[in-house]
Each structure stands twice: as C-alpha cells, then as structure tokens.
Design an enzyme around this catalytic site. Structure first.
Site, mmCIF file in Angstrom:
data_model
loop_
_atom_site.group_PDB
_atom_site.id
_atom_site.type_symbol
_atom_site.label_atom_id
_atom_site.label_comp_id
_atom_site.label_asym_id
_atom_site.label_seq_id
_atom_site.Cartn_x
_atom_site.Cartn_y
_atom_site.Cartn_z
ATOM 1 C CG HIS A 1 61.243 98.123 46.597
ATOM 2 N ND1 HIS A 1 62.050 98.960 47.339
ATOM 3 C CD2 HIS A 1 62.065 97.523 45.699
ATOM 4 C CE1 HIS A 1 63.303 98.864 46.910
ATOM 5 N NE2 HIS A 1 63.339 97.989 45.915
ATOM 6 C CG HIS B 1 59.522 101.188 52.439
ATOM 7 N ND1 HIS B 1 60.710 101.629 51.902
ATOM 8 C CD2 HIS B 1 59.327 101.941 53.542
ATOM 9 C CE1 HIS B 1 61.200 102.595 52.661
ATOM 10 N NE2 HIS B 1 60.378 102.803 53.664
ATOM 11 C CG HIS C 1 64.252 93.229 45.626
ATOM 12 N ND1 HIS C 1 65.494 93.444 46.178
ATOM 13 C CD2 HIS C 1 63.914 94.393 45.023
ATOM 14 C CE1 HIS C 1 65.880 94.688 45.922
ATOM 15 N NE2 HIS C 1 64.936 95.284 45.200
ATOM 16 C CD GLU C 2 61.226 94.794 42.377
ATOM 17 O OE1 GLU C 2 60.794 95.871 42.814
ATOM 18 O OE2 GLU C 2 62.391 94.662 41.947
HETATM 19 ZN ZN LIG Z 1 64.987 97.329 44.796
#
Ligand SMILES: [Zn+2]
Length: 724
Positions: A512, A515, A508-509
């Site tokens: 980010h 991105h 998940h991290e």
């Molecule tokens: Zn998040």
C-alpha cells in the site's frame, strides 16, 4: 490564531514532538473556516466565467489546495491519536473529527459547488484537459450524484431520509450483534471440561472469568474464546453449545432467540438500499455498489464468482471427504457436524502438515526482513529505500524514518516505520497517508506514508545478570549488534523475530505504501491509493505478499537470526503444504458469503421482501460443500454487509486476490527468461502502468496495460494449490 501552532506549519514533515492535544481543535477550526471561505468563493453563482484552464484551476485545483491544507494538519493529529494516544488527545480528536465529518457532509450536499464542478465538465475544451484532470472532475461529479445532491425534490429529501435511516439501522445491527455476543456465557469450574484447549486459550477464558469476578473459566462468545473452544475443546457437547450460541446470535434462534433479533433490521436495510439505489437511477443496490468498483455489471461479478465455484468446489469436496474419513477413523466421529469441523481440521493439520510457527520465526528477524523488503522493492522499481540522512522529528524513539530515492538519487517520497506494540497504540497493522503528492504551481509536496504494525519488540537475553534494557531500536538498522560497552559481552541480543504471518503483514502494508509513494499523479484526490476502485485497491498490497512465498525472494531475507543460515528447503516445503491445507474449503466458504451478499442485493424484489434464508440456501446450493444445521443464522451477524461498508462488495476480497496473483504471475513467467522473479523490466512496467497512475484511469485499463490482457483466475487457483 497564534502562528506557533505546529499543525498550521507548512514544513515538508510534521513536527510530531511539538504537537499538543490543545493544538488540535484550534488548528482544525481555523482551517475549516478558511476552507469554507474558499468553497464559497468557488461555488458562488456570480463567479466569473473563464476559459477552460482557468476554470479547472479555480474550481478543482483550489479544492485540492484547500483539502491538502486540512490534510496536513489532520493526518498527523489523527495519526498521533492512533499510535500515541492520551486522554486529552482522544478528547481533542473526537471533537475535531465531528467538525470535519459535519463539514465534509455539508460539502457533499453543496448544490452550488456541484454546479461549479459541472460547469468545468461542460466548458468547451474539457476534452483537451490531461487525463488526470478529467478523471478528477469525473470522480467529483460521480460522487455528487451518489450522495443524492443531483436529485430534484421530493427525491432529494427522501434520499437524505433513507441515508440517515440506513446509518441508524447499521449501528443498531452491529450493536445487536455485540449485545448478543455479550449476553451468553458459560461458567466452567472443573478444568477437566476444558480438555484439549491449550494453555493460551485457557488463560483467555480465565481472564474472562476474572473480569466478572468469578473463579474458574468463562466461555464467552468473544472471538478468541469461540476459536479456542471450536478448534481445541475435546468436549463435543461444549463445542456444540458454543457453536449453537455463536451461530444464532441476534436472531430468532438459539439460547437468546428473539431477544436481539436482527431479522426486521435486515428486511428494512435491504428495502431501503433498494429504494435509494432506484432513486439514483440504478436497477438495484448491487448495481449502485459497482459504480465505484472495477467490476462493471452484476452479471460480471456473478460470472466471476461462479467460475471460481466451478473450479474450487470439486477440490473442496475431496478435502471434505478426507476430513470425514479422518474424523471417523481417527477421532471416532461418525458424522461430521458443523461444530466438529474446526476441531477435526486442526487435528488433521497437525498430523499432516505440522509446521512449528515458533521454530520458523528464527528465520525472520525483523531487521533482515526490512532490508530484504526494501531490496525487493529497490530491484523491482529502481528505487532506494534508506534511513533518512538527517534526524527527523518522531513521536516515539522506536520510530524510524526512511527516504525513497529514484535511480538518479532524487528524493521522491518518505515513510515512517512504527513497528512494535506498546501501550497507547491501536492494535493491528495499516498504512496511512501523512502527505500526498501534490504540485501547486512551482511547489511540489512529496508523498509520505505511515507504516504501522504491532510486532513483539526485541528481547535481550542476558546469561548472567538480568539487566533489562529496551532494545526496540533495530528497525531499519540492519542486524542488531551487541552493545559496545564493556561487561556486556555475555549478552546475546535477539532481534524481534516475526512469524511468517507478520512478514506477510508488513509486505502487504508496504505494498500500500509503495502505491502511495510511487505515484506520479500530482492531484491528491486521484493519486496513490485515493479514488482507486476499492475492489482493485488491494492489488498492490496483496501483490507484495507473493514475495513471502517465493524462494528467490525469501533467500534475500529469510536468514537465521544467529547463524545466518538460509531457510531450509524442508521448512519451505512445509510452509507451502500448510498454505494449501483445505484451501478449496476455505475458498468455497468465501464464495458462499460473496454469492449470498451479491444475490441478496442484486435480486431484491420489493414485492417479495428480502428472502434472506432462501437466498442463503441458494448460495449454499451453488458454492457450499458443508451444510450447517437449519437453525444456523449466519446472516444475522454478518456485520460486513449489514453494519459495515461491504454491501454487494464482499466479492472484492477475491476479486483483488485474482488481480494480485495474476500480476505476480507475470513476474513468474518472466523469471523463466531472466532466471529471477524479481525482474526489473516487469517491475518497471508494473510501476508505470499500475502503481504510478493512481485513479487517473480505470483500474481495468491499467491492469491490461501492464498484463496485455484482462485478469484471469488461474494464478489465484495455482497459489491455492487448486490448479489442475
Ligand atoms: Zn490492505
């Protein structure tokens, strides 16, 4: 100002080991003073009128430049405060943070600056600016409007009064919840009363007792205590008392009825939010909330939630029936009360979907998870993520620095990995920006990310003599190998083993992080994650989580740490079954919260007041399958929306989940053709249309450019196991 302050340097990477607490405030003072001079020059009403391209550079690019100078100092300083804190650093951080907050709020209220930005938008030729440039100006104007600076008197003053009153009420609301949580406890002296609660839970309760210099155990309303009791305690009356105290916190009900009551605050908060929204020209606070989100209208949000309700509720009803039958037949609970639900669910989960998390961990050694994660990203986006070739200055020996290169081998980004828990480091997991991608003339600043987790460090097991050695050095280095020095042969080095939850967290991290790092936008305020609608900003991160549930991706990294064996099918099937357990009930609960929050803000009528319990009842009639007792006061401790930033925004969790599941489905659909869900062509499209564009265009436009259509919820329902 002495030039040897490491926070004032311009190097591509911060000199972490040289930064001292004493450097922070002088650096921020110097930078803010320069920043203010720069803004005064931009905002001066006598500034010369210039052709469009010059106006953009003079007003917008200059602000980005000033802001980046601050960020280059503040990002490393606040990061150190989070991961390597000391008393001195905390004091310096707090002092500097207050200065920056004051500065930013004055900037947001600067009418001359607002006029200068408007002049850029109104100048002929604005429409010919490249898309990112236009987006930057449009975002700036929108944010000025939302801060009330565009209002005329007396509305402007009233808006400011409301804003400060709302800030005060939010703090009071959260404090009342905290005080109410601290106020209630129950001292237990006979361990038999704790029957059913596992040792880890009892240890927590024992610690609470010790903190108050009591023997025995103390049941409190802190999250771990409530969870331990409601999930495991065999004593039904203990569960009922804890539920009663917990679910009536800060309200007119329960053991502390009226003592910390948030009722009046909720009324005031809703009325003031409504008034502020109307001052800004919105019909209500829900409409205002959507000004910075991907969803366009309140009707769109409500239709989105109601569509999910229609699909999830029948499944939730079946799950509840199954739970009731089980509770009646196996646990002797004739009627399933609210304080029985978590307890009975846990028992049912154990008999039907038992999954031993500890056993599963053996397949997730951190080094191999990292390698696999980098490999997935590499194959998807045509990049290579590898340990830096040259040594990099870091704040702790555990920290690793990796470089990201494109297919041509060109350096495009970097990421610090700081993955183990230790003292002085804030808990949880997060991605933060160290440097943003920024082109200033011929100079290019590359994006750098911080990836922080709090995993348990590796342990070294020795078979003979216990010689404790720190081995927290395996991140990014492939599988750990036993030490080379003689006499260490009998040692077995076990790398850090992650739970499957941990694996999802780091994916998940890292999502980010990708991105941020793969952005092609060169204006930081609208590049990477910055400025992205916040119901869409979790798309890249939740998207990456899907690979943790995918057989092909798991085969890249889910290998037994000592035997190298791939994750057995039997365990994988159990993981999926456990993921789907009570998914309908979970979804319906989220929908109930989201509907309640949204209806409350969209339907506010000053003549009729907040109607909190009435609105909750309406949301429950639509979405809930389980009805708590009439005295339950969930809204009075709903800090997300009354004490935090989620007002008329709780739906965002589900919205982003739909986006990420639907985006992942594009990869699954393609897997049919290419045989692999880790498909480079689809990955390149996702990178180009979603990850690379930041906030330079609306998220919906980016999604459609990638997917060929608007988002649909089917993939989300499939991932919950709810598709028919
Ligand atoms: Zn998040």
């Amino acid at each position: 100002m002495s030039s040897d302050n490491p926070l004032l340097g311009n190097a591509p990477l911060p000199a972490f080991s040289k930064i001292r607490a004493d450097d922070v405030v002088p650096a921020i003072d110097a930078i803010l003073a320069d920043y203010q001079r720069g803004i005064d020059a931009i905002a001066s009403p006598d500034a010369p009128r210039q052709p469009q391209s010059d106006a953009f550079d003079r007003v917008m690019l200059e602000q980005e430049r000033l802001d980046q100078r601050l960020a280059r100092a503040w990002a490393p300083a606040s990061h150190l405060h989070a991961v390597a804190d000391s008393k001195e650093l905390r004091a310096a951080y707090e002092q500097a943070e207050e200065k920056i907050t004051d500065f930013a709020s004055a900037l947001g209220q600067n009418r001359d600056l607002y006029a200068a930005v408007q002049a850029v938008a109104n100048a002929p030729g604005f429409a010919r600016l490249a898309r990112p440039g236009r987006a930057l100006v449009e975002h700036a104007i929108r944010d000025f409007k939302l801060s009330g600076v565009a209002l005329e008197e007396p509305a402007r003053t009233r808006f400011r009064e409301i804003a400060s009153e709302l800030a005060k009420l939010a703090t009071e609301f959260s404090n009342a919840v905290l005080d109410a949580s601290d106020s209630w406890h129950e001292h237990i002296e006979d361990e038999r009363d704790l029957a059913g609660i596992p040792e880890s839970g009892r240890a927590v309760l024992r610690e609470y007792a010790r903190e108050r210099e009591l023997g025995g155990w103390l049941v409190t309303l802190k999250q771990p205590a409530v969870q331990a009791v409601l999930t495991y305690a065999d004593s039904r009356s203990l569960r009922e008392r804890v539920y009663w105290a917990y679910q009536t916190r800060a309200s007119d009900q329960g053991p502390d009825a009226g003592k910390f009551d948030n009722s009046t605050r909720i009324e005031k908060i809703l009325a003031l939010r409504h008034e502020a929204a109307q001052l800004l020209g919105f019909a209500n606070a829900a409409e205002e909330s959507l000004a910075t989100k991907m969803a366009k209208t309140p009707d769109e949000v409500l239709a989105f939630l109601r569509d999910l309700v229609a699909r999830a509720k029948p499944v939730a009803q079946r799950e509840l029936e199954e739970l009731r039958d089980y509770a009646r037949n196996e646990l002797g609970l004739e009627t399933l009360e609210s304080w029985d639900v978590a307890y009975a669910s846990e028992k049912l989960r154990l008999v039907s979907y038992a999954l031993d998390e500890e056993q599963l961990k053996a397949w997730f050694p951190l080094p191999s998870v990292l390698d696999g994660m980098f490999e997935v990203a590499g194959k998807l986006y045509g990049i290579a993520v590898e340990p830096a070739r040259d040594p990099v200055d870091v704040w702790h020996p555990d920290v690793r620095y990796c470089e990201v290169r494109d297919a041509g081998g060109r350096l495009i980004a970097g990421v610090y990995l700081d993955l183990y828990a230790r003292s002085g480091k804030r808990g949880g997991a997060w991605m933060d920006v160290c440097r943003a991608r920024f082109r200033d003339g011929d100079e290019m600043q590359l994006p750098i990310a911080f990836l922080t987790c709090n995993f348990a460090p590796p342990v070294k097991r020795t078979s003979a003599e216990g010689r404790p050695t720190s081995l927290a050095r395996t991140a990014g280095e492939g599988r750990a190998t036993p030490g080379e020095s003689g006499g260490a042969r009998d040692e077995e080095i076990q790398p850090a083993l992650l739970t499957h939850d941990d694996v999802q967290t780091i994916f998940h991290e890292f999502g980010h992080g990708l991105h941020h790092m793969l952005t092609r936008i060169e204006l930081p305020s609208i590049g990477g994650i910055d400025g992205v609608e916040w119901d869409a900003v979790e798309l890249p991160s939740q998207f990456m989580e899907n690979f943790c549930w995918n057989r092909q991706a798991l085969d890249l990294f889910a290998r037994h740490w000592s035997s190298g064996e791939r994750l057995p099918d039997e365990l994988f099937d159990k993981m999926l079954a456990a993921r789907h357990f009570q998914a309908g009930m979970f979804l319906c609960r989220q929908l109930e919260f989201a509907l309640f929050d949204f209806l409350l803000h969209a339907g506010f009528d000053p003549a009729r007041g907040a109607r909190v319990m009435e609105t909750l009842e309406a949301a429950r009639r639509e979405a809930a399958v389980l009805y708590p007792p009439a005295w339950q006061r969930f809204p009075h401790a709903f800090t997300h929306i009354f004490g935090g930033g989620y007002a008329a925004g709780y739906y965002s969790y589900l919205w982003a989940e739909v986006l990420s599941a639907d985006a992942f489905a594009a990869f699954e659909e393609h897997a049919g053709a290419s045989g692999s869900v880790i498909d480079a062509a689809t990955g390149a499209r996702f990178r180009d249309e979603v990850l690379a564009v930041g906030a330079s265009r609306p998220a919906l436009e980016s999604f459609i450019a990638f997917r060929g259509r608007a988002p649909q919820p089917d993939a989300l329902l499939r991932s919950y196991g709810l598709a028919s």
